[in-house]
Design an enzyme around this catalytic site. Structure first.
Site, PDB file in Angstrom:
ATOM      1  N   ARG A  58       0.813  -1.203   0.034  1.00 27.16           N
ATOM      2  CA  ARG A  58       0.038   0.136   0.150  1.00 27.16           C
ATOM      3  C   ARG A  58       0.925   1.177   0.185  1.00 27.16           C
ATOM      4  NH1 ARG A  58      -1.435   2.010   4.586  1.00 27.16           N
ATOM      5  NH2 ARG A  58      -2.020  -0.017   5.460  1.00 27.16           N
ATOM      6  N   TYR A 110     -16.895  15.909 -15.156  1.00 21.06           N
ATOM      7  CA  TYR A 110     -17.372  14.845 -15.301  1.00 21.06           C
ATOM      8  C   TYR A 110     -18.333  14.277 -14.129  1.00 21.06           C
ATOM      9  CZ  TYR A 110     -16.891   9.790 -15.011  1.00 21.06           C
ATOM     10  OH  TYR A 110     -17.283   8.185 -14.954  1.00 21.06           O
ATOM     11  N   LYS A 207      -9.164   5.416 -19.768  1.00 26.71           N
ATOM     12  CA  LYS A 207      -9.701   5.735 -21.057  1.00 26.71           C
ATOM     13  C   LYS A 207      -8.556   5.656 -21.975  1.00 26.71           C
ATOM     14  CE  LYS A 207     -13.269   6.663 -18.403  1.00 26.71           C
ATOM     15  NZ  LYS A 207     -13.853   8.002 -18.170  1.00 26.71           N
TER      16      LYS A 207
HETATM   17  C1  LIG Z   1     -14.111   8.244 -16.758  1.00 33.86           C
HETATM   18  C2  LIG Z   1     -13.648   9.511 -16.260  1.00 33.86           C
HETATM   19  C3  LIG Z   1     -13.295   9.704 -14.916  1.00 33.86           C
HETATM   20  C4  LIG Z   1     -13.622   8.851 -14.018  1.00 33.86           C
HETATM   21  O1  LIG Z   1     -12.620   7.717 -13.943  1.00 33.86           O
HETATM   22  P1  LIG Z   1     -12.947   6.200 -13.615  1.00 33.86           P
HETATM   23  O2  LIG Z   1     -11.715   5.707 -13.935  1.00 33.86           O
HETATM   24  O3  LIG Z   1     -13.983   5.755 -14.332  1.00 33.86           O
HETATM   25  O4  LIG Z   1     -12.999   6.190 -12.098  1.00 33.86           O
HETATM   26  C5  LIG Z   1     -13.034  10.976 -14.524  1.00 33.86           C
HETATM   27  N1  LIG Z   1     -12.722  12.108 -15.616  1.00 33.86           N
HETATM   28  C6  LIG Z   1     -13.060  11.882 -16.665  1.00 33.86           C
HETATM   29  C7  LIG Z   1     -13.052  12.876 -17.763  1.00 33.86           C
HETATM   30  C8  LIG Z   1     -13.631  10.900 -17.234  1.00 33.86           C
HETATM   31  O5  LIG Z   1     -13.870  10.545 -18.690  1.00 33.86           O
END
Ligand SMILES: *Cc1c(COP(=O)(O)O)cnc(C)c1O
Length: 391
Positions: A58, A110, A207
């Site tokens: 951790r 978001y 992403k």
């Molecule tokens: C998907 C997303 C998040 C959140 O991320 P996770 O990995 O789903 O927790 C935050 N900001 C943006 C711009 C996103 O597209």
């Protein structure tokens, strides 16, 4: 990172080269061509007087450390952090603040960040004002005696509105505010906010950075040692860390970031131009379009326009029909993958938003968001065309 590797990464290599030669690409013990997955929760003390560099996963794990050094290098910050999701990264960063603090946040932030601020941090007396960040005057007007930070997201989701990063950071510095920016849509390949004075960059690495719709992860990078120390304490204290397997998988995805982004962006430009030329599409949102509001500000701070385009097909019924007819993109939330992803904000990411607020922000019932992958763009366009034209 070994000293030899540190020298290599500090020798002024171009970004695309750094993606492959980031310092830990070769295992110093065996010469292995990728960072080993250290699947261990704890580390033996060979000598109780000289504890090992990492003592518990951790607090520190060599595989995660390699990823954290990698993202810090790419963003041009001093220290990186890896978390179990984008929201884990964002919520851990917000734990810097205390009851009574006020934060100025972009209004089309978001959805998960909006939920965190309005339903969780609000209970802890952390106060938020949402403003239209395309207008710096609105940011300035939101300042209160207890304001501690400004939180940006540019381009924003799903209408790709642009915040002038340098305008916000230079004003924030005058008022000693911490600036945080969600760089998920551009990635450091196209936009490095620390170069424009941002203090902390956050990512949903789920992403574009991961890029294959197969790993959930978040990252943060601090501009200064002091902020890095604070984020380290929070990451360890909250335990929001990314596991070793996922850290490795994310690094594997990141190596091809440049090639993926460049290919997808070229395709997106073609798709945006094609959409723009159709009479049955009532609006197209893409920062690379001549008439996109904020295009100039975007070009000052980014070297590309990214791979997400949103467009309005005119009505909710038509949008649903298109979603059911397309054959190539996956119809899903998320973005930034090798395969194209078609999303419907009204029923997916922005479903929780009252229709009135949604429409005010341009998130109409006919709006679709296309994250362009690596398929041949002519195939993607032909598929979208049949989906739009079938009755
Ligand atoms: C998907 C997303 C998040 C959140 O991320 P996770 O990995 O789903 O927790 C935050 N900001 C943006 C711009 C996103 O597209």
């Amino acid at each position: 990172m070994s000293d030899a590797n540190r020298k290599k990464t500090e020798s002024g290599l171009k970004f695309e080269t750094k993606l492959l030669h980031f310092g830990d690409e070769i295992d110093q013990t065996t010469g292995a061509s990728s960072v080993p997955i250290y699947q261990a929760s704890t580390f033996h003390h060979f000598d109780i007087f000289n504890p090992p560099q990492h003592d518990y996963s951790r607090s520190g794990n060599p595989t995660r450390q390699a990823l954290e050094d990698y993202i810090a290098l790419l963003e041009g910050g001093v220290r990186g952090f890896a978390y179990s999701s984008g929201m884990a990264a964002i919520s851990s960063v917000f734990m810097m603040f205390s009851a009574g603090d006020h934060i100025i946040v972009t209004e089309d932030v978001y959805g998960g960040t909006y939920r965190l601020l309005t339903t969780i941090l609000s209970r802890m007396q952390i106060e938020t004002t949402f403003v239209d960040m395309t207008n710096i005057e609105e940011v300035k007007a939101a300042l209160k005696p207890n304001t501690k930070a400004v939180y940006m997201e540019t381009p924003s989701n799903p209408t790709l509105k642009i915040t002038d990063i340098a305008a916000v950071t230079s004003w924030s510095k005058e008022h000693e505010l911490i600036t945080i920016l969600d760089n998920t849509f551009m990635t450091p390949y196209y936009q490095r906010p620390i170069e424009f004075g941002v203090d902390i960059v956050v990512h949903s690495a789920t992403k574009f950075l991961g890029g294959h719709s197969d790993v959930l992860a978040g990252l943060a990078v601090a501009r200064t040692d002091e902020l890095g120390t604070q984020l380290k304490r929070l990451q360890n204290g909250l335990g929001t860390v990314l596991g070793a397997q996922e850290s490795w998988l994310l690094m594997r995805g990141m190596k091809t970031l440049g090639a993926r982004m460049a290919h997808s962006e070229q395709s997106t430009a073609k798709l945006a131009a094609w959409l723009k030329g159709r009479k049955d599409i009532t609006a197209v949102y893409y920062p690379g379009l001549e008439d996109h509001p904020g295009r100039e500000a975007h070009e000052r701070q980014s070297t590309g326009y990214g791979a997400v385009v949103s467009f309005d097909v005119g009505s909710g019924d038509r949008a649903k029909a298109v979603l059911n007819r397309v054959k190539l993109p996956i119809v899903a939330v998320s973005l930034g993958a090798v395969e194209s992803i078609l999303s419907y904000p009204t029923m997916m990411s922005h479903a929780a938003m009252p229709a009135e607020v949604r429409h005010e922000r341009g998130i109409t019932d006919g709006l679709l968001r296309f994250s362009v992958g690596l398929e041949d763009i002519d195939d993607l366009i032909a598929d979208l065309e049949q989906a739009l034209e079938a009755e």
